[in-house]
Motif scaffolding. Structure first.
Motif, PDB file in Angstrom:
ATOM      1  N   LEU A  48       9.998  -1.567   4.363  1.00 20.77           N
ATOM      2  CA  LEU A  48      10.932  -2.206   5.288  1.00 20.77           C
ATOM      3  C   LEU A  48      11.410  -3.606   4.909  1.00 20.77           C
ATOM      4  CD1 LEU A  48       9.797  -0.924   8.772  1.00 20.77           C
ATOM      5  CD2 LEU A  48      11.912  -0.425   7.536  1.00 20.77           C
ATOM      6  N   PRO A  49      10.570  -4.502   4.400  1.00 19.02           N
ATOM      7  CA  PRO A  49      11.102  -5.833   4.061  1.00 19.02           C
ATOM      8  C   PRO A  49      12.257  -5.767   3.046  1.00 19.02           C
ATOM      9  CG  PRO A  49       8.715  -5.911   4.129  1.00 19.02           C
ATOM     10  CD  PRO A  49       9.100  -4.460   4.240  1.00 19.02           C
ATOM     11  N   ALA A  50      12.103  -4.964   2.012  1.00 19.82           N
ATOM     12  CA  ALA A  50      13.170  -4.836   1.014  1.00 19.82           C
ATOM     13  C   ALA A  50      14.401  -4.159   1.610  1.00 19.82           C
ATOM     14  CB  ALA A  50      12.667  -4.053  -0.203  1.00 19.82           C
ATOM     15  N   LEU A  51      14.183  -3.141   2.435  1.00 26.52           N
ATOM     16  CA  LEU A  51      15.318  -2.472   3.093  1.00 26.52           C
ATOM     17  C   LEU A  51      16.046  -3.428   4.022  1.00 26.52           C
ATOM     18  CD1 LEU A  51      14.290   1.140   4.227  1.00 26.52           C
ATOM     19  CD2 LEU A  51      16.002   0.476   2.549  1.00 26.52           C
ATOM     20  N   ARG A  52      15.284  -4.209   4.800  1.00 25.61           N
ATOM     21  CA  ARG A  52      15.881  -5.149   5.752  1.00 25.61           C
ATOM     22  C   ARG A  52      16.745  -6.184   5.023  1.00 25.61           C
ATOM     23  NH1 ARG A  52      11.614  -6.058   8.335  1.00 25.61           N
ATOM     24  NH2 ARG A  52      11.972  -4.545   9.960  1.00 25.61           N
ATOM     25  N   GLU A  53      16.247  -6.713   3.918  1.00 26.10           N
ATOM     26  CA  GLU A  53      17.033  -7.686   3.146  1.00 26.10           C
ATOM     27  C   GLU A  53      18.296  -7.049   2.587  1.00 26.10           C
ATOM     28  OE1 GLU A  53      15.063 -10.162   0.275  1.00 26.10           O
ATOM     29  OE2 GLU A  53      13.220 -10.146   1.464  1.00 26.10           O
ATOM     30  N   ALA A  54      18.193  -5.813   2.127  1.00 26.93           N
ATOM     31  CA  ALA A  54      19.360  -5.123   1.567  1.00 26.93           C
ATOM     32  C   ALA A  54      20.388  -4.823   2.650  1.00 26.93           C
ATOM     33  CB  ALA A  54      18.923  -3.850   0.851  1.00 26.93           C
ATOM     34  N   ILE A  67      20.006  -5.708  -2.929  1.00 32.39           N
ATOM     35  CA  ILE A  67      20.295  -4.303  -3.219  1.00 32.39           C
ATOM     36  C   ILE A  67      19.864  -3.972  -4.643  1.00 32.39           C
ATOM     37  CG2 ILE A  67      22.138  -2.593  -3.471  1.00 32.39           C
ATOM     38  CD1 ILE A  67      23.240  -4.808  -1.117  1.00 32.39           C
ATOM     39  N   ASN A  68      20.141  -4.865  -5.572  1.00 29.76           N
ATOM     40  CA  ASN A  68      19.715  -4.628  -6.957  1.00 29.76           C
ATOM     41  C   ASN A  68      18.191  -4.565  -7.077  1.00 29.76           C
ATOM     42  OD1 ASN A  68      22.205  -4.305  -8.167  1.00 29.76           O
ATOM     43  ND2 ASN A  68      22.475  -6.511  -8.456  1.00 29.76           N
ATOM     44  N   LEU A  69      17.481  -5.399  -6.328  1.00 27.73           N
ATOM     45  CA  LEU A  69      16.012  -5.345  -6.344  1.00 27.73           C
ATOM     46  C   LEU A  69      15.504  -4.009  -5.790  1.00 27.73           C
ATOM     47  CD1 LEU A  69      15.146  -8.986  -5.216  1.00 27.73           C
ATOM     48  CD2 LEU A  69      14.814  -7.980  -7.490  1.00 27.73           C
ATOM     49  N   LEU A  70      16.137  -3.537  -4.727  1.00 33.93           N
ATOM     50  CA  LEU A  70      15.766  -2.247  -4.154  1.00 33.93           C
ATOM     51  C   LEU A  70      16.056  -1.118  -5.144  1.00 33.93           C
ATOM     52  CD1 LEU A  70      14.649  -1.114  -1.458  1.00 33.93           C
ATOM     53  CD2 LEU A  70      17.013  -0.840  -0.720  1.00 33.93           C
ATOM     54  N   GLU A  98       9.690  14.663  -2.739  1.00 35.72           N
ATOM     55  CA  GLU A  98       9.054  13.425  -3.227  1.00 35.72           C
ATOM     56  C   GLU A  98       8.217  12.797  -2.121  1.00 35.72           C
ATOM     57  OE1 GLU A  98      11.052  10.349  -5.531  1.00 35.72           O
ATOM     58  OE2 GLU A  98      12.769  11.676  -5.721  1.00 35.72           O
ATOM     59  N   SER A  99       7.476  11.775  -2.481  1.00 36.44           N
ATOM     60  CA  SER A  99       6.744  11.023  -1.457  1.00 36.44           C
ATOM     61  C   SER A  99       7.773  10.370  -0.528  1.00 36.44           C
ATOM     62  CB  SER A  99       5.861   9.954  -2.098  1.00 36.44           C
ATOM     63  OG  SER A  99       6.660   8.882  -2.557  1.00 36.44           O
ATOM     64  N   PRO A 100       7.411  10.177   0.734  1.00 38.11           N
ATOM     65  CA  PRO A 100       8.364   9.572   1.665  1.00 38.11           C
ATOM     66  C   PRO A 100       8.902   8.220   1.179  1.00 38.11           C
ATOM     67  CG  PRO A 100       6.520  10.469   2.882  1.00 38.11           C
ATOM     68  CD  PRO A 100       6.173  10.571   1.417  1.00 38.11           C
ATOM     69  N   ALA A 101       8.036   7.366   0.633  1.00 38.25           N
ATOM     70  CA  ALA A 101       8.486   6.044   0.179  1.00 38.25           C
ATOM     71  C   ALA A 101       9.501   6.170  -0.948  1.00 38.25           C
ATOM     72  CB  ALA A 101       7.301   5.204  -0.270  1.00 38.25           C
ATOM     73  N   SER A 102       9.236   7.018  -1.925  1.00 33.76           N
ATOM     74  CA  SER A 102      10.173   7.189  -3.041  1.00 33.76           C
ATOM     75  C   SER A 102      11.497   7.770  -2.581  1.00 33.76           C
ATOM     76  CB  SER A 102       9.575   8.098  -4.122  1.00 33.76           C
ATOM     77  OG  SER A 102       8.503   7.472  -4.748  1.00 33.76           O
ATOM     78  N   TRP A 103      11.418   8.832  -1.773  1.00 33.40           N
ATOM     79  CA  TRP A 103      12.646   9.479  -1.325  1.00 33.40           C
ATOM     80  C   TRP A 103      13.493   8.530  -0.491  1.00 33.40           C
ATOM     81  CZ3 TRP A 103      15.482  10.821   2.904  1.00 33.40           C
ATOM     82  CH2 TRP A 103      16.492  11.758   2.695  1.00 33.40           C
ATOM     83  N   LEU A 104      12.862   7.858   0.480  1.00 29.39           N
ATOM     84  CA  LEU A 104      13.602   6.914   1.319  1.00 29.39           C
ATOM     85  C   LEU A 104      14.121   5.734   0.501  1.00 29.39           C
ATOM     86  CD1 LEU A 104      11.349   6.914   4.500  1.00 29.39           C
ATOM     87  CD2 LEU A 104      13.735   7.692   4.368  1.00 29.39           C
ATOM     88  N   GLY A 105      13.275   5.176  -0.354  1.00 33.25           N
ATOM     89  CA  GLY A 105      13.696   4.040  -1.173  1.00 33.25           C
ATOM     90  C   GLY A 105      14.884   4.385  -2.045  1.00 33.25           C
ATOM     91  N   ARG A 106      14.817   5.494  -2.767  1.00 31.87           N
ATOM     92  CA  ARG A 106      15.911   5.909  -3.654  1.00 31.87           C
ATOM     93  C   ARG A 106      17.196   6.210  -2.870  1.00 31.87           C
ATOM     94  NH1 ARG A 106      13.312   7.164  -8.516  1.00 31.87           N
ATOM     95  NH2 ARG A 106      11.220   8.012  -8.313  1.00 31.87           N
ATOM     96  N   SER A 107      17.037   6.999  -1.821  1.00 33.08           N
ATOM     97  CA  SER A 107      18.201   7.434  -1.052  1.00 33.08           C
ATOM     98  C   SER A 107      18.876   6.265  -0.338  1.00 33.08           C
ATOM     99  CB  SER A 107      17.785   8.502  -0.039  1.00 33.08           C
ATOM    100  OG  SER A 107      17.267   9.637  -0.700  1.00 33.08           O
ATOM    101  N   ILE A 116      27.976  -1.553  -0.190  1.00 35.58           N
ATOM    102  CA  ILE A 116      28.315  -2.936  -0.570  1.00 35.58           C
ATOM    103  C   ILE A 116      29.418  -2.980  -1.636  1.00 35.58           C
ATOM    104  CG2 ILE A 116      26.654  -3.417  -2.430  1.00 35.58           C
ATOM    105  CD1 ILE A 116      26.216  -6.156  -0.839  1.00 35.58           C
ATOM    106  N   CYS A 117      29.554  -1.867  -2.367  1.00 37.05           N
ATOM    107  CA  CYS A 117      30.617  -1.793  -3.370  1.00 37.05           C
ATOM    108  C   CYS A 117      31.943  -1.354  -2.757  1.00 37.05           C
ATOM    109  CB  CYS A 117      30.212  -0.856  -4.507  1.00 37.05           C
ATOM    110  SG  CYS A 117      28.930  -1.565  -5.556  1.00 37.05           S
TER     111      CYS A 117
END
Length: 180
Positions: A48-54, A67-70, A98-107, A116-117
């Motif tokens: 969540l912290p990385a998602l919130r910042e993005a 976004i680039n860090l994520l 995939e694991s929930p963290a990987s799938w959510l993070g990637r997606s 943003i683009c």
């Protein structure tokens, strides 16, 4: 499935996660369709912290670094899927199962990168109500939404009305005109 709908729905899912909302039908359907378990609280706490910042970067039109860090931490694995009704091919950003963290993070990272683009059909905003830190996806026709909910919009409208009324009463009191 239209690609724009996929980006929009992933963005809605991302905003739901960041806002801390209870799982919606959209979230349950997305996770179920892609064979992903609902992430445990500890998994979400890491993501969540990385998602919130993005999301904040998208809502505030930059900077792009969150976004680039994520994307760096959760690089999308782009592939074509045909899992929907009718088997229409469409792109995915993570592998089913995939694991929930990987799938959510990637997606979520890939969807936010699209937004943003300048994806013209998806806009993310920050609620303009005093004291509200929530985000929203604006799918209004003219992209004029300012609040995360009708509750925040109503609260803001009532507060503005009361402030105008107090000003009129104060002005009337100081001028001696009580006809207002």
């Amino acid at each position: 499935m239209r690609y724009v709908a996929y980006i929009g729905n992933l963005t809605r899912l991302t905003v739901e996660l960041v806002n801390g909302d209870d799982p919606s039908d959209l979230r349950r359907e997305f996770l179920d369709q892609h064979s992903i378990d609902e992430p445990p609280a500890a998994t979400l706490a890491e993501l969540l912290p990385a998602l919130r910042e993005a999301v904040a970067a998208v809502a505030d039109s930059g900077p792009i670094e969150p976004i680039n860090l994520l994307l760096e931490k959760y690089p999308p694995v782009i592939h074509v899927s045909t899992h929907d009704q009718g088997g229409e091919p469409h792109m995915h950003f993570a592998r089913d199962g995939e694991s929930p963290a990987s799938w959510l993070g990637r997606s979520c990272a890939a969807a936010l990168a699209h937004v943003i683009c300048g994806d013209p059909d998806v806009t993310v905003g920050r609620c303009q109500a005093d004291g509200c830190a929530r985000f929203y996806v604006d799918d209004s026709r003219n992209r004029s939404r300012r609040f995360c909910s009708k509750t925040c919009a109503s609260r803001t409208t009532v507060a503005a009305h009361r402030a105008r009324r107090r000003t009129r009463l104060r002005d009337a009191d100081s001028s001696g005109d009580f006809s207002s």
